[in-house]
Design a protein around this motif. Sequence first.
Motif, mmCIF file in Angstrom:
data_model
loop_
_atom_site.group_PDB
_atom_site.id
_atom_site.type_symbol
_atom_site.label_atom_id
_atom_site.label_comp_id
_atom_site.label_asym_id
_atom_site.label_seq_id
_atom_site.Cartn_x
_atom_site.Cartn_y
_atom_site.Cartn_z
ATOM 1 N N GLU A 224 0.814 -1.220 0.000
ATOM 2 C CA GLU A 224 0.000 0.000 0.000
ATOM 3 C C GLU A 224 0.845 1.267 0.000
ATOM 4 O OE1 GLU A 224 -3.027 -0.086 3.011
ATOM 5 O OE2 GLU A 224 -3.480 -2.187 2.600
ATOM 6 N N ILE A 225 2.138 1.139 0.207
ATOM 7 C CA ILE A 225 3.040 2.291 0.207
ATOM 8 C C ILE A 225 3.847 2.250 -1.082
ATOM 9 C CG2 ILE A 225 4.912 3.472 1.401
ATOM 10 C CD1 ILE A 225 3.983 2.004 3.966
ATOM 11 N N GLU A 226 3.629 3.237 -1.919
ATOM 12 C CA GLU A 226 4.325 3.293 -3.203
ATOM 13 C C GLU A 226 5.281 4.471 -3.216
ATOM 14 O OE1 GLU A 226 1.346 3.452 -6.237
ATOM 15 O OE2 GLU A 226 0.579 1.459 -5.771
ATOM 16 N N GLY A 227 6.341 4.332 -3.997
ATOM 17 C CA GLY A 227 7.270 5.438 -4.175
ATOM 18 C C GLY A 227 8.385 5.498 -3.152
ATOM 19 N N VAL A 228 8.616 4.396 -2.438
ATOM 20 C CA VAL A 228 9.685 4.377 -1.438
ATOM 21 C C VAL A 228 10.632 3.223 -1.747
ATOM 22 C CG1 VAL A 228 10.281 4.163 1.005
ATOM 23 C CG2 VAL A 228 8.167 5.334 0.331
ATOM 24 N N GLU A 229 11.889 3.549 -1.920
ATOM 25 C CA GLU A 229 12.930 2.541 -2.054
ATOM 26 C C GLU A 229 13.440 2.219 -0.650
ATOM 27 O OE1 GLU A 229 17.356 1.975 -4.066
ATOM 28 O OE2 GLU A 229 16.465 3.975 -3.951
ATOM 29 N N VAL A 230 13.442 0.960 -0.299
ATOM 30 C CA VAL A 230 13.925 0.525 1.013
ATOM 31 C C VAL A 230 15.335 -0.036 0.831
ATOM 32 C CG1 VAL A 230 13.542 -0.992 2.982
ATOM 33 C CG2 VAL A 230 11.584 0.016 1.780
ATOM 34 N N VAL A 231 16.285 0.593 1.495
ATOM 35 C CA VAL A 231 17.691 0.208 1.400
ATOM 36 C C VAL A 231 18.128 -0.313 2.761
ATOM 37 C CG1 VAL A 231 20.027 1.054 0.979
ATOM 38 C CG2 VAL A 231 18.115 1.988 -0.337
ATOM 39 N N THR A 232 18.682 -1.516 2.796
ATOM 40 C CA THR A 232 19.175 -2.068 4.060
ATOM 41 C C THR A 232 20.695 -2.152 4.007
ATOM 42 O OG1 THR A 232 18.989 -4.347 3.304
ATOM 43 C CG2 THR A 232 17.105 -3.436 4.465
ATOM 44 N N ARG A 233 21.289 -1.803 5.149
ATOM 45 C CA ARG A 233 22.742 -1.889 5.267
ATOM 46 C C ARG A 233 23.103 -2.440 6.644
ATOM 47 N NH1 ARG A 233 22.463 -1.066 0.533
ATOM 48 N NH2 ARG A 233 23.309 0.667 -0.633
ATOM 49 N N PRO A 234 23.979 -3.442 6.686
ATOM 50 C CA PRO A 234 24.523 -3.816 7.984
ATOM 51 C C PRO A 234 25.268 -2.601 8.546
ATOM 52 C CG PRO A 234 25.132 -5.416 6.289
ATOM 53 C CD PRO A 234 24.507 -4.239 5.592
ATOM 54 N N ALA A 235 25.237 -2.453 9.851
ATOM 55 C CA ALA A 235 25.824 -1.260 10.467
ATOM 56 C C ALA A 235 27.292 -1.056 10.076
ATOM 57 C CB ALA A 235 25.677 -1.328 11.977
ATOM 58 N N LEU A 236 28.040 -2.130 9.935
ATOM 59 C CA LEU A 236 29.455 -1.987 9.572
ATOM 60 C C LEU A 236 29.654 -1.632 8.102
ATOM 61 C CD1 LEU A 236 31.050 -4.901 11.630
ATOM 62 C CD2 LEU A 236 31.153 -2.436 12.103
ATOM 63 N N GLY A 237 28.602 -1.723 7.293
ATOM 64 C CA GLY A 237 28.710 -1.412 5.870
ATOM 65 C C GLY A 237 28.010 -0.135 5.457
ATOM 66 N N ALA A 238 27.283 0.487 6.360
ATOM 67 C CA ALA A 238 26.559 1.724 6.027
ATOM 68 C C ALA A 238 27.544 2.876 5.890
ATOM 69 C CB ALA A 238 25.520 2.019 7.100
ATOM 70 N N THR A 239 27.289 3.738 4.910
ATOM 71 C CA THR A 239 28.239 4.794 4.577
ATOM 72 C C THR A 239 27.604 6.176 4.658
ATOM 73 O OG1 THR A 239 27.670 4.757 2.231
ATOM 74 C CG2 THR A 239 29.420 3.229 2.963
ATOM 75 N N VAL A 240 28.462 7.173 4.590
ATOM 76 C CA VAL A 240 28.003 8.557 4.549
ATOM 77 C C VAL A 240 27.056 8.778 3.368
ATOM 78 C CG1 VAL A 240 28.772 10.954 4.205
ATOM 79 C CG2 VAL A 240 29.969 9.458 5.844
ATOM 80 N N PRO A 241 27.399 8.342 2.143
ATOM 81 C CA PRO A 241 26.449 8.524 1.035
ATOM 82 C C PRO A 241 25.095 7.853 1.279
ATOM 83 C CG PRO A 241 28.621 8.029 0.165
ATOM 84 C CD PRO A 241 28.693 7.828 1.658
ATOM 85 N N ASP A 242 25.077 6.714 1.965
ATOM 86 C CA ASP A 242 23.803 6.062 2.292
ATOM 87 C C ASP A 242 22.930 7.006 3.118
ATOM 88 O OD1 ASP A 242 24.365 3.562 1.072
ATOM 89 O OD2 ASP A 242 25.358 2.836 2.889
ATOM 90 N N VAL A 243 23.509 7.622 4.122
ATOM 91 C CA VAL A 243 22.750 8.507 5.005
ATOM 92 C C VAL A 243 22.345 9.779 4.271
ATOM 93 C CG1 VAL A 243 22.810 9.852 7.146
ATOM 94 C CG2 VAL A 243 23.830 7.567 7.077
ATOM 95 N N LEU A 244 23.257 10.354 3.505
ATOM 96 C CA LEU A 244 22.941 11.595 2.788
ATOM 97 C C LEU A 244 21.830 11.396 1.758
ATOM 98 C CD1 LEU A 244 26.520 13.080 2.298
ATOM 99 C CD2 LEU A 244 24.755 13.823 3.926
ATOM 100 N N ALA A 245 21.693 10.182 1.231
ATOM 101 C CA ALA A 245 20.654 9.898 0.238
ATOM 102 C C ALA A 245 19.322 9.521 0.876
ATOM 103 C CB ALA A 245 21.114 8.772 -0.684
ATOM 104 N N ALA A 246 19.294 9.344 2.195
ATOM 105 C CA ALA A 246 18.089 8.862 2.871
ATOM 106 C C ALA A 246 17.119 9.988 3.196
ATOM 107 C CB ALA A 246 18.475 8.140 4.163
ATOM 108 N N ASP A 247 15.832 9.652 3.104
ATOM 109 C CA ASP A 247 14.769 10.567 3.528
ATOM 110 C C ASP A 247 14.262 10.206 4.918
ATOM 111 O OD1 ASP A 247 14.459 12.222 1.084
ATOM 112 O OD2 ASP A 247 14.039 10.275 0.190
#
Length: 155
Positions: free
Chosen positions: A30-53
Amino acid sequence: MARLLIVHHTPSPSMQTLLESVLEGARNDEIEGVEVVTRPALGATVPDVLAADAVIVGTTANIGYMAGAVKHFFDTVYYPCLTDTTGLPYALYVHGNNDTTGAVRAVEAIAKGMSWERHRPPVSVIGEVGRDDREACWELGAVCALAALERSGEE
């Protein structure tokens, strides 16, 4: 498209169950228009956070604190993301064997320091994961996906 980032430390079956519930809620048909990105904590990066809403953080409670992997994530992104993610909606789920208070307090203190906005109260699970815990994580995923959509202006 809006982006929901899920940063998690999932070393146990209990954490895997909670993560799967969060993902099911976030990926609700029922929720459209959202990309769900998963990252293990040791693999999450600055660009991941900057691109997140919006961001969901999942951690174990270890010796009265968040998992070291999640602390590493925050150490990595704190200063590079500090000014560019003000107001970012975030939520938290935590699992512990007997107490989650310290882990919740630590994550909330760092998020507050980054000027992120808590979107929902944390889901705190102690001991065995039950149906209510799974439902709470499902709801957390769904409402945070909607928060990402709202922040992106795509709704």
